[in-house]
Design a protein around this motif. Sequence first.
Motif, PDB file in Angstrom:
ATOM      1  N   LEU B 123      70.232  40.832  48.242  1.00  0.00           N
ATOM      2  CA  LEU B 123      70.269  40.522  49.659  1.00  0.00           C
ATOM      3  C   LEU B 123      71.986  40.079  49.890  1.00  0.00           C
ATOM      4  O   LEU B 123      72.537  40.217  51.011  1.00  0.00           O
ATOM      5  CB  LEU B 123      69.684  39.218  49.885  1.00  0.00           C
ATOM      6  N   LEU B 124      72.540  39.395  48.861  1.00  0.00           N
ATOM      7  CA  LEU B 124      74.005  39.161  48.765  1.00  0.00           C
ATOM      8  C   LEU B 124      74.760  40.383  49.473  1.00  0.00           C
ATOM      9  O   LEU B 124      75.832  40.280  50.094  1.00  0.00           O
ATOM     10  CB  LEU B 124      74.571  38.454  47.772  1.00  0.00           C
ATOM     11  N   CYS B 125      74.432  41.440  48.555  1.00  0.00           N
ATOM     12  CA  CYS B 125      75.203  42.860  48.789  1.00  0.00           C
ATOM     13  C   CYS B 125      75.142  43.318  50.059  1.00  0.00           C
ATOM     14  O   CYS B 125      76.093  43.905  50.593  1.00  0.00           O
ATOM     15  CB  CYS B 125      74.838  43.766  47.631  1.00  0.00           C
ATOM     16  N   THR B 126      74.031  42.811  50.693  1.00  0.00           N
ATOM     17  CA  THR B 126      73.927  43.283  51.988  1.00  0.00           C
ATOM     18  C   THR B 126      74.513  42.753  53.321  1.00  0.00           C
ATOM     19  O   THR B 126      74.519  42.891  54.545  1.00  0.00           O
ATOM     20  CB  THR B 126      72.395  43.486  52.512  1.00  0.00           C
ATOM     21  N   VAL B 175      90.775  52.039  53.154  1.00  0.00           N
ATOM     22  CA  VAL B 175      89.928  51.856  52.171  1.00  0.00           C
ATOM     23  C   VAL B 175      89.338  50.645  51.852  1.00  0.00           C
ATOM     24  O   VAL B 175      87.974  50.542  51.464  1.00  0.00           O
ATOM     25  CB  VAL B 175      90.935  52.509  50.587  1.00  0.00           C
ATOM     26  N   LEU B 176      90.067  49.650  51.906  1.00  0.00           N
ATOM     27  CA  LEU B 176      89.318  48.291  51.790  1.00  0.00           C
ATOM     28  C   LEU B 176      87.815  48.376  52.788  1.00  0.00           C
ATOM     29  O   LEU B 176      86.917  47.885  52.166  1.00  0.00           O
ATOM     30  CB  LEU B 176      90.350  47.200  52.320  1.00  0.00           C
ATOM     31  N   ALA B 177      88.064  48.730  53.912  1.00  0.00           N
ATOM     32  CA  ALA B 177      86.929  48.327  54.885  1.00  0.00           C
ATOM     33  C   ALA B 177      85.861  49.341  54.317  1.00  0.00           C
ATOM     34  O   ALA B 177      84.679  48.861  54.355  1.00  0.00           O
ATOM     35  CB  ALA B 177      87.220  48.683  56.061  1.00  0.00           C
ATOM     36  N   PHE B 178      86.323  50.381  54.013  1.00  0.00           N
ATOM     37  CA  PHE B 178      85.219  51.476  53.617  1.00  0.00           C
ATOM     38  C   PHE B 178      84.355  51.051  52.346  1.00  0.00           C
ATOM     39  O   PHE B 178      83.221  51.032  52.286  1.00  0.00           O
ATOM     40  CB  PHE B 178      85.737  52.980  53.220  1.00  0.00           C
ATOM     41  N   VAL B 179      85.253  50.453  51.307  1.00  0.00           N
ATOM     42  CA  VAL B 179      84.583  50.063  50.061  1.00  0.00           C
ATOM     43  C   VAL B 179      83.855  48.867  50.529  1.00  0.00           C
ATOM     44  O   VAL B 179      82.611  48.733  49.862  1.00  0.00           O
ATOM     45  CB  VAL B 179      85.755  49.598  49.087  1.00  0.00           C
ATOM     46  N   HIS B 180      84.339  47.982  51.304  1.00  0.00           N
ATOM     47  CA  HIS B 180      83.430  46.782  51.640  1.00  0.00           C
ATOM     48  C   HIS B 180      82.252  47.144  52.367  1.00  0.00           C
ATOM     49  O   HIS B 180      81.068  46.598  51.842  1.00  0.00           O
ATOM     50  CB  HIS B 180      84.448  45.991  52.833  1.00  0.00           C
ATOM     51  N   LEU B 181      82.127  48.290  53.060  1.00  0.00           N
ATOM     52  CA  LEU B 181      80.799  48.790  53.623  1.00  0.00           C
ATOM     53  C   LEU B 181      80.087  49.426  52.665  1.00  0.00           C
ATOM     54  O   LEU B 181      78.770  49.392  52.756  1.00  0.00           O
ATOM     55  CB  LEU B 181      81.243  49.716  54.682  1.00  0.00           C
ATOM     56  N   THR B 183      79.875  50.264  49.167  1.00  0.00           N
ATOM     57  CA  THR B 183      79.424  50.003  47.766  1.00  0.00           C
ATOM     58  C   THR B 183      78.049  49.826  47.743  1.00  0.00           C
ATOM     59  O   THR B 183      77.512  50.496  46.758  1.00  0.00           O
ATOM     60  CB  THR B 183      80.278  48.899  47.140  1.00  0.00           C
ATOM     61  N   MET B 184      77.493  49.339  48.597  1.00  0.00           N
ATOM     62  CA  MET B 184      76.015  48.874  48.614  1.00  0.00           C
ATOM     63  C   MET B 184      75.315  50.391  48.836  1.00  0.00           C
ATOM     64  O   MET B 184      74.089  50.542  47.741  1.00  0.00           O
ATOM     65  CB  MET B 184      75.517  48.487  49.970  1.00  0.00           C
ATOM     66  N   PHE B 185      75.946  51.477  48.940  1.00  0.00           N
ATOM     67  CA  PHE B 185      75.235  52.796  49.126  1.00  0.00           C
ATOM     68  C   PHE B 185      75.238  53.533  47.783  1.00  0.00           C
ATOM     69  O   PHE B 185      74.607  54.329  47.352  1.00  0.00           O
ATOM     70  CB  PHE B 185      75.863  53.634  50.166  1.00  0.00           C
ATOM     71  N   MET B 186      76.332  52.922  47.008  1.00  0.00           N
ATOM     72  CA  MET B 186      76.342  53.262  45.373  1.00  0.00           C
ATOM     73  C   MET B 186      75.342  52.519  44.478  1.00  0.00           C
ATOM     74  O   MET B 186      74.694  52.894  43.589  1.00  0.00           O
ATOM     75  CB  MET B 186      77.684  53.079  45.059  1.00  0.00           C
ATOM     76  N   ILE B 187      75.423  51.097  45.106  1.00  0.00           N
ATOM     77  CA  ILE B 187      74.554  50.118  44.007  1.00  0.00           C
ATOM     78  C   ILE B 187      73.254  50.549  43.949  1.00  0.00           C
ATOM     79  O   ILE B 187      72.576  50.859  42.838  1.00  0.00           O
ATOM     80  CB  ILE B 187      74.567  48.744  44.618  1.00  0.00           C
ATOM     81  N   VAL B 188      72.395  50.666  44.962  1.00  0.00           N
ATOM     82  CA  VAL B 188      71.175  51.009  45.317  1.00  0.00           C
ATOM     83  C   VAL B 188      70.519  51.953  44.320  1.00  0.00           C
ATOM     84  O   VAL B 188      69.885  51.921  43.725  1.00  0.00           O
ATOM     85  CB  VAL B 188      70.623  51.091  46.584  1.00  0.00           C
ATOM     86  N   PRO B 189      71.068  53.401  44.678  1.00  0.00           N
ATOM     87  CA  PRO B 189      70.671  54.423  43.917  1.00  0.00           C
ATOM     88  C   PRO B 189      71.168  54.463  42.234  1.00  0.00           C
ATOM     89  O   PRO B 189      70.151  54.816  41.664  1.00  0.00           O
ATOM     90  CB  PRO B 189      71.240  55.777  44.357  1.00  0.00           C
TER      91      PRO B 189
END
Lengths: 420, 301
Positions: B123-126, B175-181, B183-189
């Motif tokens: 949840l924190l990641c979202t 890059v910072l804003a993209f990573v911030h947004l 990373t979640m799409f990497m973590i889940v799969p």
Amino acid sequence: MRPTTKSQAGVSRRTVLKGAAAAIAGFPAIVSAQPVTLRYLGTAVNQSKEIAQKVKADLGLVIEYIPVTTDEVAKRIITQPNSFDVVDAEYFQLRKLIPSGNLLGMDARRIKYADKITPVFTRGQVAGKTIGDQGTAPKKVFYLEGPTSTKFAAAPTPWITLIPTVYNADTLGIRPDLIKRPIGSWAELLNSEFKGKASILNIPSIGIMDAAMVVESLGAHKYRDKGNMTKAELDLTIKTLIEAKKAGQFRAFWKDFNESVNLMASGEVVIQSMWSPAVTKVRSMGVPCIYQPLKEGYRAWAAGFGLPKTLTGKKLDAGYEFINWFLSGWAGAFLNRQGYYSAVLETARANMEPYEWAYWMEGKPAEKDIKAPDGTLLEKAGTVRDGGSYEARMGAVACWNAVMDENDYMVRKWNEFIAA
Amino acid sequence: MERIHRRLSRLIAPAAAPYWQVAPLAGVLAVFFLLPLAITVVVSFWRYTEYSMIPALVGDNYASVFAGCLAELPGLCVTFKTYLSTLKFCVLVWLVTLVLGFTLAYFLAFHVRSLTWQTVLFLLCTIPFWTSNVIRMISWVPLLGRNGLVNTALVASGAVPAPLEWLLFSDFAVVLAFVHLYTMFMIVPIFNSMSRIDRALLEASRDAGASAWQTVWNVVGPLSKPGLVIGSIFVVTLVMGDYVTIGVMGGQQIASVGKIIQVELSYLQFPLAAANAVVLLGAVLAIICSMTRLVDLRREL
């Protein structure tokens, strides 16, 4: 027309039932007593709750706002002309809207105040003096040759394309507390003194005009018509912009009202193209900001009501009725109090306090505190409006927002500038 | 009656069942995805004026997309420059989110034992998705701006003599804003792949004398490949098509393919925008193809 729940807010269930019963029983008189709903397509800026409420109270018409962006307005008129009943579009868009054949040439005889509309639109004059008409000046696209014509008329005819709602003269906004010296020319936007602290708006057709004002005031080129550049002129203008961008002149570009407010209020930018209400917003945040009059003049814009050709019968009558109401003063006063200008000045004046008129329109120091229509304090007593009176501001217009003949090339060059 | 019944039962017979089951989704995809896509491709060959589109079969729009690309060699034309810049962001964001996503997923999968804590940490990641895009973007200004929190702290602590300009409206900010947004799409799969790894394999690896790093590199990494590829596809397609984040964080000064398409749409140049969209689609598909070449997703799943 099938009543929707939204448009029927304020009508009791009983009236609806009555109407339905009457429709079944076939009593047209009662059916026609149902309020007509006008779907009003335009940008959110002009769609105030107060205006819809006042129209409901005065005329019994229900206004249903469809808020979209300026570009979306044009797209809708061309691709979905049946999705609205009244449209608030900009004059410069007419050059692409009218050839689509989707807008009606409005009958001037049905517009009560048609003769009273300010000569800025009909003749391109302010107080008898002809003002700048480079670009798509409203007088060039104000009349049609006939009610269903797709050609603009050179001389006045009884067929009007758009009835003006609001217009204004735009210039550069500056932070006087950070610049600490007087600014008097468009050329200052590219002055290396403000390196990394300047901004221009990233809406190609408007940004290119601001850029042209700068290029001309730098003495680099004298345009025949800034609103209709040749390919060579576009090349030159974009080259100047690219050089400035590569030298790091710009901090950022903006596209949206709030972005421009944010850039200015945070001090990221000290000089930039700006819109009048954005300057007011920065000032109301307690940050000093001036809408700086410049010696080369203003870039003006204007918007107005149009009716789709498909509008007939009761809806068409309601459309004219609404437009007539809009010109009759209350709405004009409402808009003038936000720093815009309205189409018929005398009716608006009758609806404003003398001190309000003196501040907004005559450029005199405010006798009392100046408040926005919603009651928030805009200016303290004693302040003078930036740029002064109506005649001083509108009289100094140099060019108008435009669609160029070389529009495709312009958009391509602008993309080149952004990619540089 | 009997015949109809027999025919009906044949229709819902086990053999036909899978087709019925995929029919709704296939229908939705056909109407809302394949059809619009086909129209986009068709329109990209049309001609247009300010206020109308003319059905035709001309390559003008594609010629316009690549205008000057040959003539300006070895310099880069606008389209190549824009794609190059977008690709640069793709690679940077992909690398950072890959490392971050793998590390975080590893932590969540192997170090957090209780399901409750895993849920809480997920949840924190979202959190980045809790506010609207616009508000999130605007809040970067007071943080990274010239007079923002970071710069004020850096200047006050004496780390830098003057505020850093490159924190905002720069490649770094994008890059910072993209990573911030994303990373979640990497973590889940990746997490999904890791949670399927048999723990006995990790023990076997340790028993065979592998160090922790060797286990991660030789056991966990290869077994997480499907997750890595799926996450990469998410991130790459999202970055390739984005123009809002690049626009706001880059101060509108950085070009993106999406932005060019948006500008063309707003000037009613639909066929030109369609041509650009088709080119973009081709580029993204090429990237995805080459990624799936590296890992046979079907076999791995």
